[in-house]
Design a protein around this motif. Structure first.
Motif, short mmCIF file in Angstrom:
data_model
loop_
_atom_site.label_atom_id
_atom_site.label_comp_id
_atom_site.label_asym_id
_atom_site.label_seq_id
_atom_site.Cartn_x
_atom_site.Cartn_y
_atom_site.Cartn_z
N SER A 75 110.41 36.46 5.64
CA SER A 75 111.03 37.30 4.72
C SER A 75 109.97 38.76 4.60
N CYS A 76 110.67 39.85 4.68
CA CYS A 76 109.77 41.18 4.64
C CYS A 76 110.62 41.83 3.57
N LEU A 77 109.64 42.54 2.60
CA LEU A 77 110.40 43.12 1.63
C LEU A 77 110.66 44.55 2.12
N ASP A 78 112.02 45.07 1.89
CA ASP A 78 112.35 46.31 2.47
C ASP A 78 112.07 47.25 1.56
N TRP A 79 111.52 48.41 1.95
CA TRP A 79 111.12 49.50 0.99
C TRP A 79 112.22 50.25 0.41
N SER A 80 113.24 50.33 1.35
CA SER A 80 114.37 51.24 0.82
C SER A 80 115.36 50.72 0.07
N LEU A 111 114.87 40.16 7.29
CA LEU A 111 114.41 39.08 8.15
C LEU A 111 113.38 39.56 9.24
N ALA A 112 112.26 38.99 9.13
CA ALA A 112 111.18 39.37 10.08
C ALA A 112 110.90 37.98 11.00
N GLY A 113 109.77 38.12 11.66
CA GLY A 113 109.28 36.75 12.32
C GLY A 113 109.95 37.16 13.84
N THR A 114 109.78 35.99 14.71
CA THR A 114 110.22 36.05 16.10
C THR A 114 111.73 36.19 16.06
N LEU A 115 112.44 35.62 15.28
CA LEU A 115 113.73 35.69 15.39
C LEU A 115 114.37 36.97 14.85
N GLY A 116 113.88 37.61 13.93
CA GLY A 116 114.23 38.79 13.62
C GLY A 116 114.04 39.83 14.82
N LYS A 117 112.84 39.86 15.45
CA LYS A 117 112.53 40.56 16.66
C LYS A 117 113.72 40.31 17.55
N ALA A 118 113.73 38.98 18.07
CA ALA A 118 114.92 38.44 19.04
C ALA A 118 116.34 39.37 18.94
N LEU A 119 116.68 39.26 17.60
CA LEU A 119 117.72 39.78 17.05
C LEU A 119 117.91 41.05 17.45
N LEU A 120 116.87 41.96 16.98
CA LEU A 120 117.07 43.47 17.12
C LEU A 120 117.08 43.66 18.74
N TYR A 121 116.18 42.88 19.52
CA TYR A 121 116.27 43.43 20.71
C TYR A 121 117.62 43.03 21.56
N GLY A 122 118.16 42.00 20.76
CA GLY A 122 119.56 41.51 21.46
C GLY A 122 120.37 42.59 21.14
N PHE A 123 120.49 43.24 20.11
CA PHE A 123 121.26 44.30 19.82
C PHE A 123 121.06 45.45 20.64
N ILE A 124 119.94 45.86 20.90
CA ILE A 124 119.50 46.88 21.97
C ILE A 124 120.10 46.79 23.35
N GLU A 125 119.83 45.31 23.76
CA GLU A 125 119.91 45.06 25.10
C GLU A 125 121.58 45.02 25.29
N ARG A 126 122.27 44.80 24.38
CA ARG A 126 123.86 44.65 24.46
C ARG A 126 124.39 46.04 24.40
N GLY A 127 123.50 46.99 24.09
CA GLY A 127 124.06 48.44 23.74
C GLY A 127 124.56 48.86 22.64
N TRP A 128 124.54 47.74 21.71
CA TRP A 128 125.02 48.06 20.24
C TRP A 128 124.13 49.11 19.56
N ALA A 129 122.74 49.20 19.72
CA ALA A 129 122.15 50.19 19.20
C ALA A 129 120.96 50.75 20.17
N ARG A 130 120.42 51.74 19.61
CA ARG A 130 119.16 52.11 20.38
C ARG A 130 118.30 52.95 19.24
N ARG A 131 117.08 52.84 19.82
CA ARG A 131 116.06 53.34 19.08
C ARG A 131 116.00 54.96 19.21
N SER A 132 115.68 55.59 18.01
CA SER A 132 115.47 57.07 18.05
C SER A 132 114.06 57.66 18.69
#
Length: 231
Positions: free
Chosen positions: A173-178, A184-205
Motif C-alpha cells: 500500500s502506498c499513500l496517494d498524495w492527491s 497499489l505499489a510493489g512488484t504487482l503495481g509495477k507489472a500492471l502499469l507496464y502492462g498498460f503501457i505495453e498494450r498501448g493503453w497508456a503512455r508516459r508523458s
C-alpha cells in the motif's frame, strides 16, 4: 548522546529546495543525467553535482554509468515511498508550491509514482481489486488471493513468477498524495502499469509524471477495474 535513527540528517537532505526538486523529478522512475536534474532544480550543473553527491552519500539516489554518461535514479522503492508520503503530508496541510494549472488535472488523474500507477486511476485500481476479492486488505496488509492470481493470469501477469523474481513485496500500500488514499505499489503495481503501457493503453508523458491513457485504453482500464463491485 541521543540514540536511534538520525531523522534530522534525513530532513536536512530532503529539506533543501534544490534537492527536493531533484528527488521529485526522479519520482518519474526514469534515470536522469546531472544536467537534466540541474534543469529540474533550476540550478547550475556545478551546484547540482554537489547536491547529487550529498544525496548519494545519504542513500537517496544511486548512479550508473553508460559509456561516458552518468545517470541517476532513486536508490530504491523505499525512497519513492518516503517522497510520496511527504508529498501527501505537505498537500494535506496546504503546503503547495504552485497554482493549479493544465498539468494538475492530468497528474491527479494518473501519474507514475516511482514505478507504479498513482492518482485517481491508481486508487480506483486498488479499490476494484479489493472489492472484487483479488486482494485481501485485512489488517492493513495487502495480500493477493488465489482468485486474484487467476484474474492477473488472464491479464498476462504470472504472480508466482513475480514473487520468485524479486525480493520486493508483491503488494504494498502506498499513500496517494492527491487522493489521500492508498494505491497499489510493489512488484504487482509495477507489472500492471507496464502492462498498460505495453498494450498501448497508456503512455508516459515526456514533460511530467503524468500517465496519459488513450480513449480506448481508458475504456479498457475502466472495464477491467470497475467500481460497481465496491458498492
Amino acid at each position: 548522546m541521543k540514540e536511534g535513527p538520525d531523522i534530522a540528517q534525513i530532513g536536512a537532505l530532503i529539506g533543501d529546495p534544490a534537492r527536493a526538486n531533484m528527488l521529485t523529478a526522479l519520482m518519474s522512475g526514469q534515470a536522469l543525467t546531472a544536467t537534466e536534474l540541474a534543469g529540474a532544480a533550476g540550478i547550475t550543473l556545478q551546484t547540482a553535482s554537489s547536491h547529487l553527491a550529498k544525496l548519494e552519500a545519504g542513500g537517496f539516489i544511486a548512479q550508473r554509468k553508460q559509456g561516458r554518461h552518468r545517470y541517476f535514479t532513486l536508490a530504491d522503492a523505499g525512497v519513492g515511498r518516503l517522497i510520496e508520503s511527504l508529498m501527501g503530508f505537505a498537500a494535506d496541510r496546504g503546503h503547495l508550491r504552485h497554482r493549479a494549472g493544465p498539468k494538475e488535472p492530468a497528474l491527479r488523474k494518473a501519474r507514475i509514482c516511482y514505478d507504479h500507477l498513482a492518482g485517481d486511476f491508481g486508487v480506483r485500481m486498488l479499490d476494484s481489486l479489493v472489492a472484487g476479492g483479488a486482494i485481501d486488505a485485512a489488517d492493513d496488509r495487502l495480500v493477493l488471493t488465489a482468485a486474484g492470481e487467476e484474474r492477473l493470469a488472464a491479464f498476462g501477469i504470472d504472480a508466482r513468477q513475480l514473487k520468485r523474481s524479486s525480493r520486493r513485496p508483491l503488494c504494498r500500500s502506498c499513500l496517494d498524495w492527491s487522493e489521500r488514499r492508498a494505491h497499489l505499489a510493489g512488484t504487482l503495481g509495477k507489472a500492471l502499469l507496464y502492462g498498460f503501457i505495453e498494450r498501448g493503453w497508456a503512455r508516459r508523458s515526456a514533460e511530467s509524471r503524468a500517465i496519459a491513457f488513450s480513449p480506448e485504453g481508458e475504456r479498457q482500464f475502466l472495464a477491467l477495474f470497475p467500481l460497481a463491485q465496491a458498492a
